[in-house]
Design a protein around this motif. Sequence first.
Motif, PDB file in Angstrom:
ATOM      1  N   ALA A  90      30.726  53.112  18.738  1.00 53.21           N
ATOM      2  CA  ALA A  90      31.972  52.421  19.109  1.00 53.21           C
ATOM      3  C   ALA A  90      32.508  52.954  20.436  1.00 53.21           C
ATOM      4  N   GLY A  91      32.418  54.260  20.650  1.00 52.90           N
ATOM      5  CA  GLY A  91      32.862  54.845  21.919  1.00 52.90           C
ATOM      6  C   GLY A  91      32.016  54.380  23.083  1.00 52.90           C
ATOM      7  N   ILE A  92      30.692  54.319  22.879  1.00 49.77           N
ATOM      8  CA  ILE A  92      29.793  53.852  23.933  1.00 49.77           C
ATOM      9  C   ILE A  92      30.099  52.400  24.292  1.00 49.77           C
ATOM     10  N   LEU A  93      30.210  51.570  23.263  1.00 52.26           N
ATOM     11  CA  LEU A  93      30.482  50.147  23.513  1.00 52.26           C
ATOM     12  C   LEU A  93      31.856  49.943  24.142  1.00 52.26           C
ATOM     13  N   SER A  94      32.841  50.737  23.723  1.00 48.88           N
ATOM     14  CA  SER A  94      34.179  50.639  24.318  1.00 48.88           C
ATOM     15  C   SER A  94      34.127  50.969  25.805  1.00 48.88           C
ATOM     16  N   ASP A  95      33.405  52.024  26.156  1.00 49.16           N
ATOM     17  CA  ASP A  95      33.282  52.405  27.560  1.00 49.16           C
ATOM     18  C   ASP A  95      32.596  51.307  28.358  1.00 49.16           C
ATOM     19  N   ILE A  96      31.549  50.718  27.792  1.00 48.04           N
ATOM     20  CA  ILE A  96      30.846  49.634  28.482  1.00 48.04           C
ATOM     21  C   ILE A  96      31.774  48.436  28.667  1.00 48.04           C
ATOM     22  N   PHE A  97      32.477  48.060  27.619  1.00 45.07           N
ATOM     23  CA  PHE A  97      33.369  46.902  27.711  1.00 45.07           C
ATOM     24  C   PHE A  97      34.509  47.143  28.694  1.00 45.07           C
ATOM     25  N   ILE A  98      35.069  48.337  28.674  1.00 47.61           N
ATOM     26  CA  ILE A  98      36.151  48.641  29.626  1.00 47.61           C
ATOM     27  C   ILE A  98      35.622  48.557  31.049  1.00 47.61           C
ATOM     28  N   ALA A  99      34.425  49.120  31.286  1.00 50.39           N
ATOM     29  CA  ALA A  99      33.846  49.081  32.633  1.00 50.39           C
ATOM     30  C   ALA A  99      33.587  47.640  33.069  1.00 50.39           C
ATOM     31  N   LEU A 100      33.023  46.845  32.190  1.00 46.83           N
ATOM     32  CA  LEU A 100      32.700  45.465  32.546  1.00 46.83           C
ATOM     33  C   LEU A 100      33.950  44.614  32.754  1.00 46.83           C
ATOM     34  N   ILE A 101      34.881  44.726  31.840  1.00 49.26           N
ATOM     35  CA  ILE A 101      36.075  43.879  31.904  1.00 49.26           C
ATOM     36  C   ILE A 101      36.948  44.249  33.098  1.00 49.26           C
ATOM     37  N   THR A 102      37.159  45.540  33.319  1.00 52.06           N
ATOM     38  CA  THR A 102      38.015  45.942  34.450  1.00 52.06           C
ATOM     39  C   THR A 102      37.368  45.593  35.783  1.00 52.06           C
ATOM     40  N   CYS A 103      36.041  45.692  35.834  1.00 46.91           N
ATOM     41  CA  CYS A 103      35.336  45.318  37.064  1.00 46.91           C
ATOM     42  C   CYS A 103      35.411  43.806  37.284  1.00 46.91           C
ATOM     43  N   GLU A 104      35.257  43.065  36.195  1.00 41.02           N
ATOM     44  CA  GLU A 104      35.257  41.602  36.283  1.00 41.02           C
ATOM     45  C   GLU A 104      36.606  41.062  36.761  1.00 41.02           C
ATOM     46  N   ILE A 105      37.687  41.626  36.246  1.00 44.31           N
ATOM     47  CA  ILE A 105      38.994  41.092  36.632  1.00 44.31           C
ATOM     48  C   ILE A 105      39.634  41.891  37.779  1.00 44.31           C
ATOM     49  N   GLY A 106      38.878  42.857  38.322  1.00 47.43           N
ATOM     50  CA  GLY A 106      39.329  43.561  39.512  1.00 47.43           C
ATOM     51  C   GLY A 106      40.403  44.602  39.296  1.00 47.43           C
ATOM     52  N   ILE A 107      40.475  45.187  38.119  1.00 47.78           N
ATOM     53  CA  ILE A 107      41.504  46.214  37.883  1.00 47.78           C
ATOM     54  C   ILE A 107      40.873  47.584  37.596  1.00 47.78           C
TER      55      ILE A 107
END
Length: 198
Positions: free
Chosen positions: A61-78
């Motif tokens: 869950a921690g690994i996937l959370s880190d991946i999702f945070i990295a992808l989502i923040t990069c995608e929306i530019g934050i």
Amino acid sequence: MSSYTPLLGQDVDDSRYGDYRRSFADTWKSGYRRAQVATSRFMNSRTKHWLILVLIILDVAGILSDIFIALITCEIGIEHDEWVAPTRNALTIFSLSLSCVFLVELFLSVFADGLGYFKSWFHSFDAFVIVVGFAIDLFEHNTAEEIASLIVILRLWRFVKIVDEFSVEASEQTEDLRKRIEDLETRNAALEAQLSQS
């Protein structure tokens, strides 16, 4: 007393010292064996399997959370917002902590079972994943992104470990049921023998 006479004298009884050394070695070996048996009992217990299962789920869950945070923040530019870096840093520390726990589990398993632990390809590969995961978690801050992505893939191997933990739990339940069936069959045979004698 002459100057050539040893201070303790010539008639020191060395056999007592040898007995002490043998006694100490026997005590140490006995204590080591007891610790090994107790560790083996714990490492094969249902409690340990459930604990590791929960830790693996938290790790994934921690690994996937880190991946999702990295992808989502990069995608929306934050990705440079003030909450992103501390959150990802906390997830990295959490991941490193769990890697340490898995490393301790590996050492305890090897202590309990000896080098025979590595006879199973499953345990050998899991040990490889644990050690590589720990090393990359430790040095991740200054390494290439490719190595970090490799470890994410390797650590997803822990899903297979979850399946293994479930199979161990199922086999333990099967063993308990088998023992219970044997006990009931023994009781049934005894009751049938009592009825036939009546």
